[in-house]
Design a protein around this motif. Structure first.
Motif, PDB file in Angstrom:
ATOM      1  N   GLU B 151     -12.222   9.535 -31.442  1.00  0.00           N
ATOM      2  CA  GLU B 151     -12.162  10.221 -32.004  1.00  0.00           C
ATOM      3  C   GLU B 151     -11.818  10.030 -33.900  1.00  0.00           C
ATOM      4  O   GLU B 151     -12.357  10.204 -34.982  1.00  0.00           O
ATOM      5  CB  GLU B 151     -12.680  12.202 -32.144  1.00  0.00           C
ATOM      6  CG  GLU B 151     -13.629  12.335 -31.917  1.00  0.00           C
ATOM      7  CD  GLU B 151     -12.972  14.371 -30.673  1.00  0.00           C
ATOM      8  OE1 GLU B 151     -12.134  14.771 -30.835  1.00  0.00           O
ATOM      9  OE2 GLU B 151     -13.807  14.494 -29.547  1.00  0.00           O
ATOM     10  N   THR B 152     -10.541   9.367 -33.287  1.00  0.00           N
ATOM     11  CA  THR B 152      -9.722   9.238 -34.742  1.00  0.00           C
ATOM     12  C   THR B 152      -9.827   7.506 -34.832  1.00  0.00           C
ATOM     13  O   THR B 152      -8.537   6.984 -35.404  1.00  0.00           O
ATOM     14  CB  THR B 152      -8.144   9.832 -34.346  1.00  0.00           C
ATOM     15  OG1 THR B 152      -8.358   9.356 -32.725  1.00  0.00           O
ATOM     16  CG2 THR B 152      -8.064  11.227 -34.124  1.00  0.00           C
ATOM     17  N   ARG B 153     -10.738   7.166 -34.285  1.00  0.00           N
ATOM     18  CA  ARG B 153     -10.003   5.853 -34.684  1.00  0.00           C
ATOM     19  C   ARG B 153     -12.395   5.159 -35.917  1.00  0.00           C
ATOM     20  O   ARG B 153     -12.884   6.000 -35.226  1.00  0.00           O
ATOM     21  CB  ARG B 153     -10.322   4.900 -33.409  1.00  0.00           C
ATOM     22  CG  ARG B 153      -9.320   4.762 -32.788  1.00  0.00           C
ATOM     23  CD  ARG B 153      -9.081   4.092 -31.860  1.00  0.00           C
ATOM     24  NE  ARG B 153      -9.767   2.581 -32.141  1.00  0.00           N
ATOM     25  CZ  ARG B 153     -10.781   1.790 -30.732  1.00  0.00           C
ATOM     26  NH1 ARG B 153     -10.425   1.874 -28.884  1.00  0.00           N
ATOM     27  NH2 ARG B 153     -11.291   0.759 -31.253  1.00  0.00           N
ATOM     28  N   ASP B 154     -11.653   4.331 -36.509  1.00  0.00           N
ATOM     29  CA  ASP B 154     -13.100   3.852 -37.458  1.00  0.00           C
ATOM     30  C   ASP B 154     -13.402   2.651 -36.762  1.00  0.00           C
ATOM     31  O   ASP B 154     -13.809   1.787 -37.698  1.00  0.00           O
ATOM     32  CB  ASP B 154     -13.006   4.036 -38.675  1.00  0.00           C
ATOM     33  CG  ASP B 154     -11.824   3.142 -39.365  1.00  0.00           C
ATOM     34  OD1 ASP B 154     -10.958   2.513 -38.615  1.00  0.00           O
ATOM     35  OD2 ASP B 154     -11.084   3.550 -40.138  1.00  0.00           O
ATOM     36  N   ASP B 155     -13.280   2.002 -35.986  1.00  0.00           N
ATOM     37  CA  ASP B 155     -13.667   0.419 -35.472  1.00  0.00           C
ATOM     38  C   ASP B 155     -13.955   0.263 -33.594  1.00  0.00           C
ATOM     39  O   ASP B 155     -13.470  -0.488 -33.573  1.00  0.00           O
ATOM     40  CB  ASP B 155     -12.410  -0.461 -35.626  1.00  0.00           C
ATOM     41  CG  ASP B 155     -11.150   0.479 -34.645  1.00  0.00           C
ATOM     42  OD1 ASP B 155     -11.254   1.274 -34.445  1.00  0.00           O
ATOM     43  OD2 ASP B 155      -9.712  -0.395 -34.967  1.00  0.00           O
ATOM     44  N   VAL B 156     -14.159   1.793 -33.197  1.00  0.00           N
ATOM     45  CA  VAL B 156     -15.215   1.868 -32.169  1.00  0.00           C
ATOM     46  C   VAL B 156     -16.005   0.844 -32.146  1.00  0.00           C
ATOM     47  O   VAL B 156     -16.831   0.354 -32.599  1.00  0.00           O
ATOM     48  CB  VAL B 156     -15.296   2.463 -31.604  1.00  0.00           C
ATOM     49  CG1 VAL B 156     -15.438   2.804 -29.747  1.00  0.00           C
ATOM     50  CG2 VAL B 156     -14.307   3.841 -31.712  1.00  0.00           C
ATOM     51  N   SER B 157     -15.640  -0.705 -31.163  1.00  0.00           N
ATOM     52  CA  SER B 157     -16.567  -1.379 -30.733  1.00  0.00           C
ATOM     53  C   SER B 157     -17.988  -1.158 -29.939  1.00  0.00           C
ATOM     54  O   SER B 157     -17.836  -0.248 -29.055  1.00  0.00           O
ATOM     55  CB  SER B 157     -16.418  -2.664 -30.379  1.00  0.00           C
ATOM     56  OG  SER B 157     -16.121  -2.673 -29.312  1.00  0.00           O
ATOM     57  N   GLU B 158     -19.160  -2.159 -29.865  1.00  0.00           N
ATOM     58  CA  GLU B 158     -20.151  -1.624 -28.980  1.00  0.00           C
ATOM     59  C   GLU B 158     -19.630  -1.030 -27.307  1.00  0.00           C
ATOM     60  O   GLU B 158     -19.944  -0.813 -26.952  1.00  0.00           O
ATOM     61  CB  GLU B 158     -21.569  -2.483 -29.108  1.00  0.00           C
ATOM     62  CG  GLU B 158     -22.728  -2.362 -28.318  1.00  0.00           C
ATOM     63  CD  GLU B 158     -23.818  -2.987 -28.664  1.00  0.00           C
ATOM     64  OE1 GLU B 158     -23.502  -3.720 -29.709  1.00  0.00           O
ATOM     65  OE2 GLU B 158     -25.089  -2.945 -28.012  1.00  0.00           O
ATOM     66  N   LYS B 159     -19.296  -2.658 -27.292  1.00  0.00           N
ATOM     67  CA  LYS B 159     -18.374  -2.705 -26.252  1.00  0.00           C
ATOM     68  C   LYS B 159     -17.805  -1.868 -25.305  1.00  0.00           C
ATOM     69  O   LYS B 159     -18.004  -0.781 -24.445  1.00  0.00           O
ATOM     70  CB  LYS B 159     -17.665  -3.895 -26.276  1.00  0.00           C
ATOM     71  CG  LYS B 159     -17.094  -4.358 -24.327  1.00  0.00           C
ATOM     72  CD  LYS B 159     -16.978  -5.665 -24.697  1.00  0.00           C
ATOM     73  CE  LYS B 159     -15.954  -6.169 -23.553  1.00  0.00           C
ATOM     74  NZ  LYS B 159     -14.636  -5.215 -23.184  1.00  0.00           N
ATOM     75  N   GLU B 160     -16.725  -0.995 -27.022  1.00  0.00           N
ATOM     76  CA  GLU B 160     -16.364   0.333 -26.261  1.00  0.00           C
ATOM     77  C   GLU B 160     -16.589   1.102 -25.836  1.00  0.00           C
ATOM     78  O   GLU B 160     -16.551   1.906 -24.525  1.00  0.00           O
ATOM     79  CB  GLU B 160     -14.803   0.431 -27.402  1.00  0.00           C
ATOM     80  CG  GLU B 160     -13.510  -0.650 -27.463  1.00  0.00           C
ATOM     81  CD  GLU B 160     -12.899  -0.718 -28.538  1.00  0.00           C
ATOM     82  OE1 GLU B 160     -11.597  -0.334 -28.383  1.00  0.00           O
ATOM     83  OE2 GLU B 160     -13.611   0.037 -29.712  1.00  0.00           O
TER      84      GLU B 160
END
Lengths: 324, 324
Positions: B151-160
Motif C-alpha cells: 500500500e505504501t510502495r509505488d514500485d510494486v512489480s508484476e511478479k511481486e
C-alpha cells in the motif's frame, strides 16, 4: 532431572534460535519483540517440568513447549489491542510501537506459528495434542470474552469471576502441564490430574495477583500498588466487596468507582479502607489457601517419586509465601 | 456424483446446523452474522468437488470443508478491521456493526473453530491435514502482510503482485482442493496437482476481478465499476500501467492517484483511457488466459474419468466467459 533454572536456560536457548521466523520479516518482527521482553516463561516451563516428571529426554517436548509460549504471546498481542494497553513489562505494546493492524496480523501469524510448533510430537499423541490445544485455545478466547462482557456489568458474582479467570488464565497453565505429561506417555488419569492441578494453581496465582495489588509490598511485588483500584478493575477484591457491603458502604464504593476526577493515592487509600472494614483481605487469603490446598492434594496423588515433584511443591510454597 | 447445486445445498444444510457454536453466544454471534450473509461458499465447494472426484461418501469431508469456510470468514473479519471496511456484500462489517474488539476476538474464535473442524478426518490423514492447513493459514497471513506493505510502495512489480495475490487468495482455494483429495485417499502427486490447479485458478480469478473492475458490465459484474480506480487500489491493471507508461503518461496517472478531490466518474474515465492507450485490457486478458490454460493443462492430467472432471472444466470456462 533438571532444575528449574536449567529448564529456563534451555527454553531461552531454544527461543534464541528463532527457528519459527518466516518471510516477510516485518510479519515476525513484532512477535520477536514481544518474545524478547523476558517474561517468566511459566507455560513452557510447566510443560518441561511435567514432561520431566516422567522422562529425561526433554528435547522431545521442547518445540511444542515453545509453541505454547508463542500462543500465550499471541493472546497478549490481541488483548493489548482490545484493552488499548500502553505498556507491557515496561515497554511499549506492539500496537503502540507500530499500530493496531500490525498487532492483529502479527498476532494471527503467532497463533498459526503456535499450531505449527504444537504438532512436533510422535504421531500417536498428535490427535490428543491438537484436540487439547484447540480446547485450551478456545477456552482462553472464551475467558477474554467473559472478561470484556463483565466490564459493563455491576453484578458479576464470585462464581462467574472464578469461571472467567479459570478460562482466561488457568486453562493455559493447566494445558501446558497436560501437554508435557501427554508427550511423556503419562497415563490418562495422571495427565488429567496435572491439568486439574494447573487449574487450581492458576486460580491461586490470579487471586494472589488481585490480592497483591491491594496488600502487596511495592518493592517485592514490582508493580505499583493500587493500579487495579485506580482503573476500577473488576478483581476478586472488588467483586467480593460489592457482594458483602451494606447499602451505605456499597454506595461509598460506587462513589469512588464513578468518580471521574480524583487523587490516585486518596482513592487507593479510601477503597483499601473499605476492603479492610469488610475483611476482604482475610477472605482473599482464605480463597488463595483453598486453591493451593486443592492443588497440593492432587499433586500428592501424582504417582511419581516424591523427589521428582519437589519443584512443584516449591512452586506452591512460593505462591503461598508471596502473599504474605 | 453430485452436481455443484447439490453440493452447495449440502454445505448450506451443514452450516445451518450451527454445530460449531459454543458459549458465550456473544462470541459466536458475529461469526454467525458473517456466515449467514451468503457468499459463494467457493472453498468448501472445492473441497467437496475434489473429494467427489474420487469418492461418493462426501459426508466424511463435510465437517472439515465447513472448517475451511469458517477459516475464510475469520480472515474476512480481521481484514475488514485492518482495511477499516464499511460494507461486505452490502451489509455492515462486524467491526462497524459491533466494534473492532468484537471483530478481533470473534475472529480469533473463528480461527480456532476452523482448527477444530479441520481435524475431522481419519487418523492416517491427520498430520498431513494439519500440516497443510497450517501452511495455507500462514501463507494467507503472509499475503495479507505483503498487501499491506505494498500500500505504501509505488514500485510494486508484476511478479511481486502475483506472488501476493497467490498467497492471499490462491493458496486457500488450492488448499481446499488438496484437502478434499487428501481425505479421498488420492495419490500424493494428484492432490499436489489439484493444489497447483487451484493456485492458477485463483490467480485467473483474482486477475479477472481486477479486470472486471475496469472493463466489466455493471449489470453482470454486480459491483460498481471503477471502485478500485477511485480507491487507488494497487490492482494488476494499475501496476501494469505504472510499469508500461512513458514518463508523461505516468505523471498523468500519478496526478489522478494523488488528487484528493475529484469527480468519481471523471477519474474512472480518465484512468480507463490511460489503460486503453497502454493496452492494459489485452495484457490482462492474456494473463488471465495464461493462468486458465495452466489450470487446464494440469486438470487434463488428473487421472480420473473425464466425466467426473466436467464441473472443473465448466468452472474454467465460466471464468473464461465471465471476462467478456
Amino acid at each position: 532431572m533438571y532444575s528449574i533454572d536449567e529448564l529456563r536456560a534451555i527454553i531461552k536457548d531454544e527461543l534464541d534460535k528463532k527457528e519459527y521466523i518466516q518471510e516477510p520479516h516485518s510479519l515476525f518482527e513484532p512477535i520477536l519483540y514481544i518474545l524478547e521482553d523476558g517474561g517468566k516463561r511459566l507455560r513452557p516451563l510447566l510443560t518441561l517440568m511435567a514432561y520431566n516428571l516422567y522422562r529425561e529426554d526433554i528435547e522431545k517436548v521442547l518445540k511444542s513447549a515453545i509453541g505454547i509460549e508463542i500462543f500465550h504471546n499471541y493472546t497478549l498481542l490481541h488483548d493489548d489491542v482490545m484493552d488499548d494497553a500502553e505498556l507491557r513489562r515496561g515497554r511499549l505494546t506492539v500496537h503502540k510501537k507500530w499500530n493496531s493492524n500490525v498487532a492483529i496480523l502479527s498476532g494471527d501469524a503467532a497463533a498459526i506459528t503456535a499450531y505449527q510448533c504444537i504438532e512436533h510430537c510422535e504421531d500417536k499423541y498428535l490427535r490428543r495434542a491438537i484436540d487439547f490445544f484447540n480446547q485450551v485455545a478456545m477456552d482462553v478466547c472464551r475467558g477474554q470474552q467473559y472478561d470484556m462482557l463483565f466490564e459493563t456489568r455491576d453484578d458479576v458474582s464470585e462464581k462467574e469471576y472464578i469461571e472467567m479467570i479459570y478460562l482466561k488464565t488457568s486453562v493455559l497453565l493447566a494445558g501446558s502441564l497436560r501437554h508435557g505429561a501427554l508427550l511423556a506417555d503419562a497415563p490418562e488419569h495422571e495427565y488429567n490430574a496435572l491439568y486439574e492441578f494447573g487449574g487450581y494453581l492458576g486460580l491461586a496465582f490470579q487471586l494472589q495477583d488481585d490480592y497483591l495489588d491491594v496488600y502487596g509490598d511495592v518493592a517485592e511485588f514490582g508493580k505499583n500498588i493500587g493500579g487495579d483500584i485506580v482503573a476500577n478493575k473488576k478483581t476478586y477484591m472488588l467483586i467480593k466487596a460489592l457482594e458483602l457491603a451494606d447499602p451505605e458502604t456499597r454506595e461509598e464504593l460506587w462513589g469512588w468507582i464513578e468518580k471521574k476526577e480524583f487523587d490516585h493515592e486518596e482513592k487507593i487509600k479510601a477503597v483499601t479502607r473499605i476492603y479492610d472494614r469488610l475483611g476482604i483481605k482475610e477472605i482473599a487469603f482464605a480463597a488463595i489457601d483453598k486453591y493451593l490446598k486443592m492443588s497440593r492434594d492432587i499433586l500428592d496423588k501424582i504417582d511419581v517419586p516424591k523427589e521428582r515433584k519437589i519443584d512443584f511443591y516449591e512452586t506452591l510454597d512460593a505462591i503461598g509465601n508471596r502473599k504474605k
